[in-house]
Motif scaffolding. Sequence first.
Motif, PDB file in Angstrom:
ATOM      1  N   UNK A  49     -15.877  -6.138  -6.900  1.00  0.00           N
ATOM      2  CA  UNK A  49     -16.996  -6.952  -7.351  1.00  0.00           C
ATOM      3  C   UNK A  49     -18.182  -6.628  -6.448  1.00  0.00           C
ATOM      4  N   UNK A  50     -19.284  -6.076  -6.988  1.00  0.00           N
ATOM      5  CA  UNK A  50     -20.405  -5.678  -6.122  1.00  0.00           C
ATOM      6  C   UNK A  50     -20.961  -6.815  -5.280  1.00  0.00           C
ATOM      7  N   UNK A  51     -20.798  -8.038  -5.741  1.00  0.00           N
ATOM      8  CA  UNK A  51     -21.329  -9.183  -4.996  1.00  0.00           C
ATOM      9  C   UNK A  51     -20.318  -9.779  -4.022  1.00  0.00           C
ATOM     10  N   UNK A  52     -19.109  -9.219  -3.987  1.00  0.00           N
ATOM     11  CA  UNK A  52     -18.087  -9.791  -3.092  1.00  0.00           C
ATOM     12  C   UNK A  52     -17.292  -8.681  -2.413  1.00  0.00           C
ATOM     13  N   UNK A  53     -18.007  -7.675  -1.907  1.00  0.00           N
ATOM     14  CA  UNK A  53     -17.336  -6.548  -1.253  1.00  0.00           C
ATOM     15  C   UNK A  53     -16.746  -6.964   0.086  1.00  0.00           C
ATOM     16  N   UNK A  54     -17.530  -7.628   0.924  1.00  0.00           N
ATOM     17  CA  UNK A  54     -17.086  -8.004   2.262  1.00  0.00           C
ATOM     18  C   UNK A  54     -15.859  -8.913   2.195  1.00  0.00           C
ATOM     19  N   UNK A  55     -14.834  -8.526   2.901  1.00  0.00           N
ATOM     20  CA  UNK A  55     -13.609  -9.315   2.942  1.00  0.00           C
ATOM     21  C   UNK A  55     -12.579  -8.925   1.895  1.00  0.00           C
ATOM     22  N   UNK A  56     -12.944  -8.082   0.943  1.00  0.00           N
ATOM     23  CA  UNK A  56     -11.975  -7.640  -0.069  1.00  0.00           C
ATOM     24  C   UNK A  56     -10.987  -6.665   0.548  1.00  0.00           C
ATOM     25  N   UNK A  57      -9.711  -6.749   0.163  1.00  0.00           N
ATOM     26  CA  UNK A  57      -8.727  -5.811   0.736  1.00  0.00           C
ATOM     27  C   UNK A  57      -9.005  -4.382   0.276  1.00  0.00           C
ATOM     28  N   UNK A  58      -8.825  -3.458   1.186  1.00  0.00           N
ATOM     29  CA  UNK A  58      -9.012  -2.040   0.861  1.00  0.00           C
ATOM     30  C   UNK A  58      -7.646  -1.354   0.770  1.00  0.00           C
ATOM     31  N   UNK A  59      -7.585  -0.184   0.130  1.00  0.00           N
ATOM     32  CA  UNK A  59      -6.301   0.530   0.047  1.00  0.00           C
ATOM     33  C   UNK A  59      -5.990   1.372   1.272  1.00  0.00           C
ATOM     34  N   UNK A  60      -6.886   1.354   2.286  1.00  0.00           N
ATOM     35  CA  UNK A  60      -6.768   2.307   3.378  1.00  0.00           C
ATOM     36  C   UNK A  60      -6.168   1.652   4.626  1.00  0.00           C
ATOM     37  N   UNK A  61      -4.915   1.976   4.950  1.00  0.00           N
ATOM     38  CA  UNK A  61      -4.300   1.403   6.154  1.00  0.00           C
ATOM     39  C   UNK A  61      -4.954   1.983   7.402  1.00  0.00           C
ATOM     40  N   UNK A  62      -5.198   1.121   8.381  1.00  0.00           N
ATOM     41  CA  UNK A  62      -5.829   1.579   9.625  1.00  0.00           C
ATOM     42  C   UNK A  62      -4.814   1.467  10.755  1.00  0.00           C
ATOM     43  N   UNK A  63      -4.788   2.422  11.689  1.00  0.00           N
ATOM     44  CA  UNK A  63      -3.842   2.364  12.809  1.00  0.00           C
ATOM     45  C   UNK A  63      -4.249   1.285  13.808  1.00  0.00           C
ATOM     46  N   UNK A  64      -3.263   0.760  14.529  1.00  0.00           N
ATOM     47  CA  UNK A  64      -3.550  -0.248  15.547  1.00  0.00           C
ATOM     48  C   UNK A  64      -4.355   0.337  16.701  1.00  0.00           C
ATOM     49  N   UNK A  65      -4.088   1.612  17.007  1.00  0.00           N
ATOM     50  CA  UNK A  65      -4.748   2.274  18.128  1.00  0.00           C
ATOM     51  C   UNK A  65      -5.589   3.431  17.586  1.00  0.00           C
ATOM     52  N   UNK A  66      -6.905   3.408  17.790  1.00  0.00           N
ATOM     53  CA  UNK A  66      -7.742   4.508  17.292  1.00  0.00           C
ATOM     54  C   UNK A  66      -7.279   5.875  17.767  1.00  0.00           C
ATOM     55  N   UNK A  67      -6.694   5.933  18.952  1.00  0.00           N
ATOM     56  CA  UNK A  67      -6.226   7.216  19.476  1.00  0.00           C
ATOM     57  C   UNK A  67      -5.038   7.750  18.697  1.00  0.00           C
ATOM     58  N   UNK A  68      -4.350   6.844  17.970  1.00  0.00           N
ATOM     59  CA  UNK A  68      -3.164   7.259  17.207  1.00  0.00           C
ATOM     60  C   UNK A  68      -3.508   7.683  15.783  1.00  0.00           C
ATOM     61  N   UNK A  69      -4.808   7.664  15.428  1.00  0.00           N
ATOM     62  CA  UNK A  69      -5.211   8.020  14.065  1.00  0.00           C
ATOM     63  C   UNK A  69      -4.839   9.474  13.769  1.00  0.00           C
ATOM     64  N   UNK A  70      -4.251   9.699  12.606  1.00  0.00           N
ATOM     65  CA  UNK A  70      -3.868  11.050  12.194  1.00  0.00           C
ATOM     66  C   UNK A  70      -5.103  11.828  11.777  1.00  0.00           C
ATOM     67  N   UNK A  71      -5.282  13.042  12.278  1.00  0.00           N
ATOM     68  CA  UNK A  71      -6.445  13.838  11.879  1.00  0.00           C
ATOM     69  C   UNK A  71      -6.247  14.394  10.473  1.00  0.00           C
ATOM     70  N   UNK A  72      -7.357  14.799   9.867  1.00  0.00           N
ATOM     71  CA  UNK A  72      -7.269  15.426   8.553  1.00  0.00           C
ATOM     72  C   UNK A  72      -7.265  14.421   7.420  1.00  0.00           C
ATOM     73  N   UNK A  73      -7.132  14.970   6.204  1.00  0.00           N
ATOM     74  CA  UNK A  73      -7.194  14.152   4.992  1.00  0.00           C
ATOM     75  C   UNK A  73      -5.832  13.555   4.661  1.00  0.00           C
ATOM     76  N   UNK A  74      -5.831  12.249   4.332  1.00  0.00           N
ATOM     77  CA  UNK A  74      -4.613  11.537   3.954  1.00  0.00           C
ATOM     78  C   UNK A  74      -4.723  11.114   2.494  1.00  0.00           C
ATOM     79  N   UNK A  75      -3.631  10.648   1.930  1.00  0.00           N
ATOM     80  CA  UNK A  75      -3.652  10.159   0.544  1.00  0.00           C
ATOM     81  C   UNK A  75      -3.030   8.766   0.487  1.00  0.00           C
ATOM     82  N   UNK A  76      -3.498   7.974  -0.498  1.00  0.00           N
ATOM     83  CA  UNK A  76      -2.985   6.631  -0.684  1.00  0.00           C
ATOM     84  C   UNK A  76      -3.123   6.260  -2.160  1.00  0.00           C
ATOM     85  N   UNK A  77      -2.198   5.428  -2.652  1.00  0.00           N
ATOM     86  CA  UNK A  77      -2.249   4.944  -4.034  1.00  0.00           C
ATOM     87  C   UNK A  77      -2.867   3.545  -4.049  1.00  0.00           C
ATOM     88  N   UNK A  78      -3.566   3.225  -5.141  1.00  0.00           N
ATOM     89  CA  UNK A  78      -4.278   1.950  -5.232  1.00  0.00           C
ATOM     90  C   UNK A  78      -4.209   1.452  -6.666  1.00  0.00           C
TER      91      UNK A  78
END
Length: 533
Positions: A49-78
């Motif tokens: 919803x263009x008027x309710x973007x903030x706070x909406x769940x995204x399909x992109x899992x984020x790592x707990x530690x930025x240093x542990x982020x996997x480099x390169x392109x990943x894929x996810x289903x939504x």
Amino acid sequence: MRRGGPAAPGTVTSAEELVRRAPDGLAVVDGRARFVEANPAAVLLCGLDPDAVAGSPSPFPVPDDPAAARPGELTVAWEPGPGQRREFAYVLAPVPGEDRWVVSFRDVTLSRLRERRLAAIAKAASSVASKRSLVGTLEALAQEVAGTDALAGVQVLTVNSSGDRLHVMGAAGFGRAADFFDRLMECHALGAELKMLEALRRREPLVVPDRYEQTMRDPAWAPLHELLRHPRWDWFVSVPLLARGEPVGILNAFYAPGQVVGDTELEFLLAMAEQAAMAVDHAAQRQRERDVARREERQKLARDLHDSVVQQVFSMMMQARSLGVLVERGLPPTPDRVAQVADDLSTSAEAVLADLRGMVVELRPAATTGDGLHSALQSLVDTTTARTGVAVALDVHDPDDELSAQDGDLLEDVYRVLAEALHNSVKHADASTITVRLVVGPRGRRRRLVADVTDDGRGMTDADAAGGAAVPTGAGDSASSGYGMTVMRERADRWGGAVRVRRPAAGGTTVRLTLPLRTSLPASPAGDRTVAP
């Protein structure tokens, strides 16, 4: 754009405008993988919803530690909504000093779906080529079709030999019902419109939108309501399986709610239906070959019985009758004559018993496992030696026990070919020694079985050797042996192998069976059996 001057009409003048016009999705997500902000492409791709973007769940899992982020392109289903499955390729980058991430992503749904479809078609083709059981092949094919396009259910049905019934041979999504066809015919009797039978009759695919609601509202479908109610589906497609232009079955696809059937979906079903039809046709061909082989083996048994057992029993009958003739003429046989006839009868009876035992050993179906093949061959060799007096030796070299992983029908055919070759050597070659050797080993990247039956008998003429003849020189029943050779070659050809007859330099005859084997691990170099971790 000139530095410091006014911007030309339509020119992008700021980073914000560049982000807004980017064709790929660009967004910021927080540490809980919720959108903070997103560009118009991201809103459209994720169905936000263009008027309710903030706070909406995204399909992109984020790592707990930025240093542990996997480099390169990943894929996810939504799945923003029912039947709206999408796949994204994305790259995450941490925002320095904040618990936020910048994500750039694009829609790869169609390209990944094409990849899966091609992989499914290739896997189905491999399954057909491996000549596994028909039920196993069609069950795997149904699972591939359902999994590749995320369908609610799939059925693969085949027509029986008389052409008056359908049997469910492969299914995914729905439970199996042994009486499915009977229930289907009940629905037909109640007035239900059977699209699958129409597709089979017309020999072309039929696509029916909103079929679930039609089926569940129609009381004529009551006998199948319980079976087809779950999982929920919507569109229905029925594709006939055609082999040599004739219908041999049907593939039914039940699409999940929200899915629609277009040209690409139908092309995929047609490709999978073609593989299913090939599997059905190959199975029918193999059954015909087995029927022919059984008839030929019965005819061979009849000939062998006539050549040995029947003639010997006839001789025994004549010897016994000769004593009765002497008595009828008033010439009672002398004790010496009676003893001679008794001895002849005993010798003939022993020969008959030995021949019958040999036939039992040759006929018994004992080679359906790796150990069973070795054991059956050893029994065949031992019985042949005891029955004929010919020294027969067996050597089986299968260090990695690969035979145990092979199809039981393949092992049975190997046994039959070697039994026939041994029978020919004993009967025709006038050999004193015979060696049966079976080796499993590499040939390039593949594994193969090579089995030889070698005797030191009469051998073959040059003409026989050039033509790959089946019978050693001097054979008294060349028609019978040539007939057996035909069956041997058909058994080998069934598995992509070959049978050849050659004359070794030392004399005698060698019958060689060569078969490619299904392998699960790459062939190791000779002498190196170490498997890397």
